[in-house]
Write a protein that holds these residues in place. Structure first.
Motif, PDB file in Angstrom:
ATOM      1  N   ASN A 190       0.842  -1.190   0.000  1.00 37.06           N
ATOM      2  CA  ASN A 190       0.000   0.000   0.000  1.00 37.06           C
ATOM      3  C   ASN A 190       0.876   1.238   0.000  1.00 37.06           C
ATOM      4  O   ASN A 190       1.913   1.276   0.660  1.00 37.06           O
ATOM      5  CB  ASN A 190      -0.895   0.043   1.236  1.00 37.06           C
ATOM      6  CG  ASN A 190      -1.989  -0.993   1.171  1.00 37.06           C
ATOM      7  OD1 ASN A 190      -2.537  -1.238   0.107  1.00 37.06           O
ATOM      8  ND2 ASN A 190      -2.295  -1.606   2.295  1.00 37.06           N
ATOM      9  N   SER A 191       0.442   2.250  -0.744  1.00 41.10           N
ATOM     10  CA  SER A 191       1.185   3.499  -0.792  1.00 41.10           C
ATOM     11  C   SER A 191       0.213   4.657  -0.698  1.00 41.10           C
ATOM     12  O   SER A 191      -0.772   4.709  -1.430  1.00 41.10           O
ATOM     13  CB  SER A 191       1.985   3.591  -2.098  1.00 41.10           C
ATOM     14  OG  SER A 191       2.568   4.859  -2.221  1.00 41.10           O
ATOM     15  N   ARG A 192       0.494   5.586   0.182  1.00 39.03           N
ATOM     16  CA  ARG A 192      -0.328   6.782   0.285  1.00 39.03           C
ATOM     17  C   ARG A 192       0.146   7.867  -0.662  1.00 39.03           C
ATOM     18  O   ARG A 192      -0.517   8.863  -0.857  1.00 39.03           O
ATOM     19  CB  ARG A 192      -0.294   7.315   1.716  1.00 39.03           C
ATOM     20  CG  ARG A 192      -1.087   6.435   2.644  1.00 39.03           C
ATOM     21  CD  ARG A 192      -1.085   7.018   4.032  1.00 39.03           C
ATOM     22  NE  ARG A 192      -0.528   5.989   4.904  1.00 39.03           N
ATOM     23  CZ  ARG A 192       0.264   6.212   5.913  1.00 39.03           C
ATOM     24  NH1 ARG A 192       0.610   7.426   6.230  1.00 39.03           N
ATOM     25  NH2 ARG A 192       0.721   5.221   6.632  1.00 39.03           N
ATOM     26  N   ARG A 193       1.318   7.689  -1.234  1.00 37.42           N
ATOM     27  CA  ARG A 193       1.906   8.713  -2.085  1.00 37.42           C
ATOM     28  C   ARG A 193       1.238   8.786  -3.459  1.00 37.42           C
ATOM     29  O   ARG A 193       1.097   9.842  -4.038  1.00 37.42           O
ATOM     30  CB  ARG A 193       3.389   8.443  -2.258  1.00 37.42           C
ATOM     31  CG  ARG A 193       4.086   9.473  -3.120  1.00 37.42           C
ATOM     32  CD  ARG A 193       5.541   9.192  -3.248  1.00 37.42           C
ATOM     33  NE  ARG A 193       6.201   9.478  -1.984  1.00 37.42           N
ATOM     34  CZ  ARG A 193       7.488   9.324  -1.786  1.00 37.42           C
ATOM     35  NH1 ARG A 193       8.245   8.867  -2.742  1.00 37.42           N
ATOM     36  NH2 ARG A 193       8.026   9.608  -0.622  1.00 37.42           N
ATOM     37  N   TYR A 194       0.851   7.664  -4.005  1.00 30.82           N
ATOM     38  CA  TYR A 194       0.309   7.621  -5.357  1.00 30.82           C
ATOM     39  C   TYR A 194      -1.195   7.393  -5.328  1.00 30.82           C
ATOM     40  O   TYR A 194      -1.735   6.812  -4.404  1.00 30.82           O
ATOM     41  CB  TYR A 194       1.007   6.529  -6.175  1.00 30.82           C
ATOM     42  CG  TYR A 194       2.477   6.799  -6.315  1.00 30.82           C
ATOM     43  CD1 TYR A 194       2.940   7.655  -7.294  1.00 30.82           C
ATOM     44  CD2 TYR A 194       3.399   6.248  -5.438  1.00 30.82           C
ATOM     45  CE1 TYR A 194       4.288   7.931  -7.416  1.00 30.82           C
ATOM     46  CE2 TYR A 194       4.744   6.523  -5.556  1.00 30.82           C
ATOM     47  CZ  TYR A 194       5.184   7.364  -6.543  1.00 30.82           C
ATOM     48  OH  TYR A 194       6.505   7.643  -6.662  1.00 30.82           O
ATOM     49  N   ARG A 195      -1.859   7.829  -6.365  1.00 35.18           N
ATOM     50  CA  ARG A 195      -3.325   7.775  -6.407  1.00 35.18           C
ATOM     51  C   ARG A 195      -3.876   6.356  -6.411  1.00 35.18           C
ATOM     52  O   ARG A 195      -4.932   6.099  -5.873  1.00 35.18           O
ATOM     53  CB  ARG A 195      -3.841   8.506  -7.642  1.00 35.18           C
ATOM     54  CG  ARG A 195      -3.637   9.968  -7.559  1.00 35.18           C
ATOM     55  CD  ARG A 195      -4.189  10.631  -8.776  1.00 35.18           C
ATOM     56  NE  ARG A 195      -3.762  12.029  -8.790  1.00 35.18           N
ATOM     57  CZ  ARG A 195      -4.495  13.013  -9.203  1.00 35.18           C
ATOM     58  NH1 ARG A 195      -5.694  12.784  -9.662  1.00 35.18           N
ATOM     59  NH2 ARG A 195      -4.033  14.229  -9.183  1.00 35.18           N
ATOM     60  N   CYS A 196      -3.191   5.450  -7.064  1.00 38.80           N
ATOM     61  CA  CYS A 196      -3.728   4.096  -7.177  1.00 38.80           C
ATOM     62  C   CYS A 196      -3.761   3.389  -5.830  1.00 38.80           C
ATOM     63  O   CYS A 196      -4.558   2.494  -5.628  1.00 38.80           O
ATOM     64  CB  CYS A 196      -2.930   3.282  -8.186  1.00 38.80           C
ATOM     65  SG  CYS A 196      -1.233   3.009  -7.708  1.00 38.80           S
ATOM     66  N   GLY A 197      -2.867   3.763  -4.921  1.00 41.35           N
ATOM     67  CA  GLY A 197      -2.872   3.184  -3.589  1.00 41.35           C
ATOM     68  C   GLY A 197      -2.055   1.930  -3.433  1.00 41.35           C
ATOM     69  O   GLY A 197      -1.632   1.601  -2.338  1.00 41.35           O
ATOM     70  N   VAL A 198      -1.840   1.182  -4.503  1.00 44.54           N
ATOM     71  CA  VAL A 198      -1.066  -0.058  -4.426  1.00 44.54           C
ATOM     72  C   VAL A 198       0.098   0.042  -5.390  1.00 44.54           C
ATOM     73  O   VAL A 198      -0.071   0.381  -6.555  1.00 44.54           O
ATOM     74  CB  VAL A 198      -1.951  -1.282  -4.777  1.00 44.54           C
ATOM     75  CG1 VAL A 198      -1.118  -2.551  -4.780  1.00 44.54           C
ATOM     76  CG2 VAL A 198      -3.094  -1.402  -3.805  1.00 44.54           C
ATOM     77  N   ARG A 199       1.287  -0.250  -4.900  1.00 45.57           N
ATOM     78  CA  ARG A 199       2.484  -0.235  -5.743  1.00 45.57           C
ATOM     79  C   ARG A 199       2.966  -1.663  -5.940  1.00 45.57           C
ATOM     80  O   ARG A 199       2.684  -2.543  -5.133  1.00 45.57           O
ATOM     81  CB  ARG A 199       3.607   0.579  -5.071  1.00 45.57           C
ATOM     82  CG  ARG A 199       3.233   1.970  -4.715  1.00 45.57           C
ATOM     83  CD  ARG A 199       3.674   3.058  -5.662  1.00 45.57           C
ATOM     84  NE  ARG A 199       4.807   2.832  -6.484  1.00 45.57           N
ATOM     85  CZ  ARG A 199       6.016   3.351  -6.293  1.00 45.57           C
ATOM     86  NH1 ARG A 199       6.257   4.108  -5.252  1.00 45.57           N
ATOM     87  NH2 ARG A 199       6.983   3.122  -7.150  1.00 45.57           N
ATOM     88  N   ALA A 200       3.736  -1.873  -7.011  1.00 44.36           N
ATOM     89  CA  ALA A 200       4.231  -3.208  -7.342  1.00 44.36           C
ATOM     90  C   ALA A 200       5.698  -3.145  -7.719  1.00 44.36           C
ATOM     91  O   ALA A 200       6.164  -2.165  -8.291  1.00 44.36           O
ATOM     92  CB  ALA A 200       3.428  -3.802  -8.492  1.00 44.36           C
ATOM     93  N   ALA A 201       6.418  -4.177  -7.383  1.00 44.75           N
ATOM     94  CA  ALA A 201       7.806  -4.359  -7.814  1.00 44.75           C
ATOM     95  C   ALA A 201       7.918  -5.794  -8.335  1.00 44.75           C
ATOM     96  O   ALA A 201       7.534  -6.741  -7.642  1.00 44.75           O
ATOM     97  CB  ALA A 201       8.769  -4.130  -6.655  1.00 44.75           C
TER      98      ALA A 201
END
Length: 139
Positions: A57-68
């Protein structure tokens, strides 16, 4: 408690829910690495398919979920080293990006593209706006 719930949400080592094996942040198997981790070890993916992903989960980006995306370190290849001619060509290209077309000196930094000259020439007003616009359209 929130952390544990989000961990369970992204835990899918079989890939049934997300299509590829998925783990929460810091829970991936030790033999899987991101591109940056491979680069730090002097390796590259070498054409292999993505072995899995890490979601968080990420609060920085609009989508809310980041992936690597993750790659298997056992299938990774060593990074290629450039030849001497490639290094020389790269050095010339980088030097050309630092050379001011107006005063002809090496500015010591990459020239801003929106100015087209070094900061000293842009500040002194040695080039008119028309000359700068002509240079931009010519390039």
């Amino acid at each position: 408690m929130t952390r544990r719930r989000s961990s369970a949400r992204f835990f899918d080592p079989t890939g049934a829910r997300f299509g590829i094996p998925t783990w929460p942040w810091r829970m991936a198997p030790p033999h899987l690495r991101t591109r940056r981790q491979l680069t730090a070890e002097g390796l590259r993916p070498g054409g292999q398919d993505i072995a899995g992903q890490v979601l968080w989960n990420s609060r920085r980006y609009r989508c809310g979920v980041r992936a690597a995306y993750l790659y298997d370190v056992r299938l990774a290849l060593p990074k290629r080293t450039p030849s001497e001619r490639q290094r020389a060509a790269l050095g010339k290209a980088l030097a050309a990006r630092r050379r001011c077309p107006d005063c002809g000196r090496d500015a010591g930094y990459v020239l801003p593209r929106h100015l087209g000259t070094c900061l000293d020439c842009a500040d002194s007003g040695a080039t008119s706006t028309r000359t700068t616009l002509e240079r931009r359209h010519a390039a």
